[in-house]
Scaffold this active site. Structure first.
Site, PDB file in Angstrom:
ATOM      1  N   TYR A   1     -12.879   1.911 -32.576  1.00 14.38           N
ATOM      2  CA  TYR A   1     -12.378   1.432 -33.878  1.00 14.38           C
ATOM      3  C   TYR A   1     -10.863   1.195 -33.858  1.00 14.38           C
ATOM      4  CZ  TYR A   1     -11.145   1.823 -38.872  1.00 14.38           C
ATOM      5  OH  TYR A   1     -10.629   1.634 -40.122  1.00 14.38           O
TER       6      TYR A   1
ATOM      7  N   GLY B   1     -17.645   2.836 -27.969  1.00 11.00           N
ATOM      8  CA  GLY B   1     -16.976   1.542 -28.101  1.00 11.00           C
ATOM      9  C   GLY B   1     -17.973   0.392 -28.087  1.00 11.00           C
TER      10      GLY B   1
ATOM     11  N   TYR C   1     -12.044  20.389 -32.851  1.00  9.60           N
ATOM     12  CA  TYR C   1     -11.528  19.018 -32.730  1.00  9.60           C
ATOM     13  C   TYR C   1      -9.997  19.017 -32.820  1.00  9.60           C
ATOM     14  CZ  TYR C   1      -9.995  14.418 -34.211  1.00  9.60           C
ATOM     15  OH  TYR C   1      -9.298  13.249 -34.325  1.00  9.60           O
TER      16      TYR C   1
ATOM     17  N   LEU D   1     -15.927   8.300 -45.499  1.00 13.58           N
ATOM     18  CA  LEU D   1     -16.172   8.018 -46.908  1.00 13.58           C
ATOM     19  C   LEU D   1     -16.262   6.520 -47.227  1.00 13.58           C
ATOM     20  CD1 LEU D   1     -16.417   8.989 -49.825  1.00 13.58           C
ATOM     21  CD2 LEU D   1     -13.919   9.039 -49.946  1.00 13.58           C
TER      22      LEU D   1
HETATM   23  N1  UDP Z   1     -16.511  12.685 -48.412  1.00 12.57           N
HETATM   24  C1  UDP Z   1     -17.500  12.742 -49.384  1.00 12.57           C
HETATM   25  N2  UDP Z   1     -18.739  12.269 -49.066  1.00 12.57           N
HETATM   26  C2  UDP Z   1     -19.048  11.743 -47.845  1.00 12.57           C
HETATM   27  C3  UDP Z   1     -18.033  11.669 -46.872  1.00 12.57           C
HETATM   28  C4  UDP Z   1     -16.772  12.174 -47.181  1.00 12.57           C
HETATM   29  O1  UDP Z   1     -17.275  13.214 -50.491  1.00 12.57           O
HETATM   30  O2  UDP Z   1     -20.203  11.343 -47.620  1.00 12.57           O
HETATM   31  C5  UDP Z   1     -15.176  13.185 -48.739  1.00 12.57           C
HETATM   32  C6  UDP Z   1     -14.720  14.330 -47.825  1.00 12.57           C
HETATM   33  O3  UDP Z   1     -15.084  15.568 -48.376  1.00 12.57           O
HETATM   34  C7  UDP Z   1     -13.205  14.123 -47.806  1.00 12.57           C
HETATM   35  C8  UDP Z   1     -13.027  12.632 -47.980  1.00 12.57           C
HETATM   36  O4  UDP Z   1     -14.261  12.145 -48.507  1.00 12.57           O
HETATM   37  O5  UDP Z   1     -12.620  14.750 -48.904  1.00 12.57           O
HETATM   38  C9  UDP Z   1     -12.748  11.901 -46.682  1.00 12.57           C
HETATM   39  O6  UDP Z   1     -13.718  12.299 -45.733  1.00 12.57           O
HETATM   40  P1  UDP Z   1     -13.883  11.569 -44.333  1.00 12.57           P
HETATM   41  O7  UDP Z   1     -15.062  12.187 -43.643  1.00 12.57           O
HETATM   42  O8  UDP Z   1     -13.901  10.086 -44.541  1.00 12.57           O
HETATM   43  O9  UDP Z   1     -12.529  11.904 -43.564  1.00 12.57           O
HETATM   44  P2  UDP Z   1     -11.842  13.321 -43.231  1.00 12.57           P
HETATM   45  O10 UDP Z   1     -10.841  13.547 -44.330  1.00 12.57           O
HETATM   46  O11 UDP Z   1     -12.900  14.357 -43.153  1.00 12.57           O
HETATM   47  O12 UDP Z   1     -11.172  13.067 -41.919  1.00 12.57           O
END
Ligand code: UDP
Length: 328
Positions: free
Chosen positions: A11, A36, A141, A190
């Protein structure tokens, strides 16, 4: 410059390849295509399908392609999986990266750009996050990324390796023309999940908690456009010519954006409602994470082009609407 982009078919790597070409550099890609996609690369870019930990193959490529600088994007990045299968993360993210670095030193290639993460800060004591806050990752991680940062410091002192480690916040969005973008399997992020829910490709989005101590109760994150990230990687080249240089930069817009605000942006971009239900908090999610990136702005003249969540999500939508199945 001749730039080896390790993980260049992924990405962020594939967007960086485009930006390198636009800036007049010559990217060469190493990618084992586990995550990839060859289709993410322009046809004129050479792809070497090898593992980054294959020192012999990587060494040959470094020499044959007359590489000046290596950018390293190839890492496993699922936080939850890193908790359940830490060895996978230590072997790929740490051991294989050390092999790559050893191959570089053997080939006398001493400029390195590393994808690190805000996950190295763990749950920071204050916000926004500056580079000076203590790093205390709360999952393997983040720990593997910090381990590599520490190895880089030692290598810069011992062998004159010059490096920049970029601590990304939430990489998001897609190339302006919508021809490349985010395509993960499984998808956990998200924005793509909310888009899929809006267009009915998935069932309702699950919002992980609305009882956080934030204005609307959902988590705040700092979404930063993948092309803005990429441009910082190129802007840092000037700083790598000095042997032993060691640079660390946060990369985020500094705008805290809630889950509900992302949902609104997706509704605006797609013209459709995002069906969602609020479920329990996801383990390990800090309430808020956003960057102070003023160091990158100051030292790299980093100019963020996608300043607000609407423009970032609109770019993601151009990609997802054009390629509903990602790269297929
Ligand atoms: N999130 C959510 N539902 C989902 C995926 C993510 O509510 O299905 C929320 C998650 O709790 C975080 C934000 O969206 O607060 C961003 O999550 P993501 O996994 O995109 O990135 P991260 O911050 O974990 O690297």
């Amino acid at each position: 410059m001749n730039v080896l982009v390790v993980g260049g078919a992924g990405y962020i790597g594939s967007h960086c390849v485009r930006q390198l070409l636009a800036a007049g550099h010559r990217p060469v890609v190493v990618d084992n295509l586990v995550f990839g996609h060859a289709k993410a690369l322009p046809t004129m870019v050479r792809l070497h399908r090898v593992d980054l930990g294959d020192e012999e193959a990587v060494g040959r490529i470094l020499r044959d392609e007359h590489i000046d600088v290596v950018m390293h994007f190839a890492a496993f990045a699922y936080v939850g999986e890193s908790v359940t299968d830490p060895l996978k993360y230590y072997f790929n993210n740490v051991v294989a990266t050390l092999r790559l670095l050893r191959a570089m030193l053997a080939a006398n290639v001493k400029q390195f750009v590393f994808s690190s993460t805000c996950a190295t800060y763990g749950v920071p004591a204050s916000m926004p996050i500056t580079e000076l806050l203590p790093q205390a990752p709360i999952n393997p991680y983040g720990q593997t990324k910090l381990d590599v940062e520490n190895a880089l410091k030692a290598l810069s002192r011992a062998h004159g390796l010059s490096f920049a480690a970029f601590r990304y916040f939430n990489a998001a969005g897609a190339a302006e023309d919508g021809t490349i973008g985010e395509s993960h399997n499984p998808e956990t992020h998200l924005i793509p999940l909310a888009i899929d829910a809006a267009v009915g490709r998935r069932s309702a989005l699950q919002v992980f908690g609305n009882d956080y101590p934030t204005p609307d109760g959902t988590c705040l994150r700092d979404y930063v456009h993948v092309d803005d990230l990429s441009r910082a990687h190129i802007a840092v080249f000037d700083k790598l010519s000095k042997p032993g240089a060691a640079h660390f930069y946060n990369l985020g817009t500094g705008n805290p954006t809630s889950v509900f605000e992302v949902i609104q942006a997706v509704e605006k971009a797609t013209g459709k409602k995002v069906p969602y239900s609020v479920v329990a908090r996801r383990a390990g999610d800090p309430p808020a994470l956003y960057a102070d990136s003023s160091k990158a702005v100051r030292e790299l003249d980093w100019r963020i082009q996608y300043k607000d969540i609407d423009s970032i999500v609109a770019s993601a939508w151009r990609w997802h609407s054009r390629s509903p199945n990602g790269y297929g």
